[in-house]
Design a protein around this motif. Structure first.
Motif, PDB file in Angstrom:
ATOM      1  N   ILE A   6      -0.700 -11.949   2.092  1.00  0.00           N
ATOM      2  CA  ILE A   6      -1.304 -10.798   1.427  1.00  0.00           C
ATOM      3  C   ILE A   6      -0.247 -10.048   0.636  1.00  0.00           C
ATOM      4  O   ILE A   6       0.826  -9.730   1.148  1.00  0.00           O
ATOM      5  N   LYS A  19     -11.176  -4.076   3.495  1.00  0.00           N
ATOM      6  CA  LYS A  19     -11.237  -5.537   3.355  1.00  0.00           C
ATOM      7  C   LYS A  19     -10.636  -6.267   4.551  1.00  0.00           C
ATOM      8  O   LYS A  19     -10.577  -7.498   4.555  1.00  0.00           O
ATOM      9  N   GLU A  63      -6.898  -0.546  -0.520  1.00  0.00           N
ATOM     10  CA  GLU A  63      -8.142  -1.288  -0.296  1.00  0.00           C
ATOM     11  C   GLU A  63      -8.136  -2.057   1.028  1.00  0.00           C
ATOM     12  O   GLU A  63      -9.181  -2.532   1.478  1.00  0.00           O
ATOM     13  N   LEU A  64      -6.986  -2.186   1.645  1.00  0.00           N
ATOM     14  CA  LEU A  64      -6.865  -3.005   2.850  1.00  0.00           C
ATOM     15  C   LEU A  64      -7.807  -2.571   3.979  1.00  0.00           C
ATOM     16  O   LEU A  64      -8.452  -3.432   4.583  1.00  0.00           O
ATOM     17  N   LYS A  91      -2.723 -13.479  -1.656  1.00  0.00           N
ATOM     18  CA  LYS A  91      -3.950 -12.858  -2.141  1.00  0.00           C
ATOM     19  C   LYS A  91      -3.660 -11.375  -2.373  1.00  0.00           C
ATOM     20  O   LYS A  91      -3.089 -10.702  -1.521  1.00  0.00           O
ATOM     21  N   ILE A 129      -4.464  -7.786  -2.230  1.00  0.00           N
ATOM     22  CA  ILE A 129      -5.304  -6.762  -1.621  1.00  0.00           C
ATOM     23  C   ILE A 129      -4.468  -5.480  -1.630  1.00  0.00           C
ATOM     24  O   ILE A 129      -3.609  -5.298  -0.767  1.00  0.00           O
TER      25      ILE A 129
END
Length: 119
Positions: free
Chosen positions: A46, A73, A69-70, A63, A65
């Protein structure tokens, strides 16, 4: 010095000690160690930088993120897999790692120096 001043000093000292003591379950790793982990199928990677930062330089295995926003998500991540977290310098990824730890993730790796150390 009065009791009030001592209380303030103790609070400040505890704040800094808490920041410096590593959290159990979070391991700081070097870029070289991260490079060994990122192609493992049992590891999820991440990048918690902003989309703009990610667009400029990134590793495709990570990815994007963003840190803010973590929390929303986090349920899309597998708690049974190891997690490698990176940001620009290693500070945001450490915050993300602590958040993941609080949510029950077991093996979390924070890349020391972040993307700045990668290149």
């Amino acid at each position: 010095m009065g009791i009030f001043e001592w209380i303030i000093i103790v609070i400040i000292a505890l704040f800094f000690i808490n920041r410096l003591i590593p959290t159990k379950g979070i391991t700081n790793i070097t870029v070289e160690e991260a490079k060994e982990k990122i192609n493992d199928k049992n590891v999820q990677c991440i990048d918690v930088r902003t989309p703009g930062e990610y667009k400029v330089k990134n590793r495709p295995q990570f990815k994007n993120i963003p840190l803010h926003e973590l929390p929303s998500k986090i349920d899309k991540l597998d708690k049974n897999k190891d997690v490698v977290v990176i940001c620009q310098s290693g500070m945001r990824s450490l915050r993300a790692a602590k958040l993941l730890k609080k949510q029950g993730f077991k093996n979390i790796y924070n890349v020391k120096g972040g993307m700045s150390a990668w290149y």
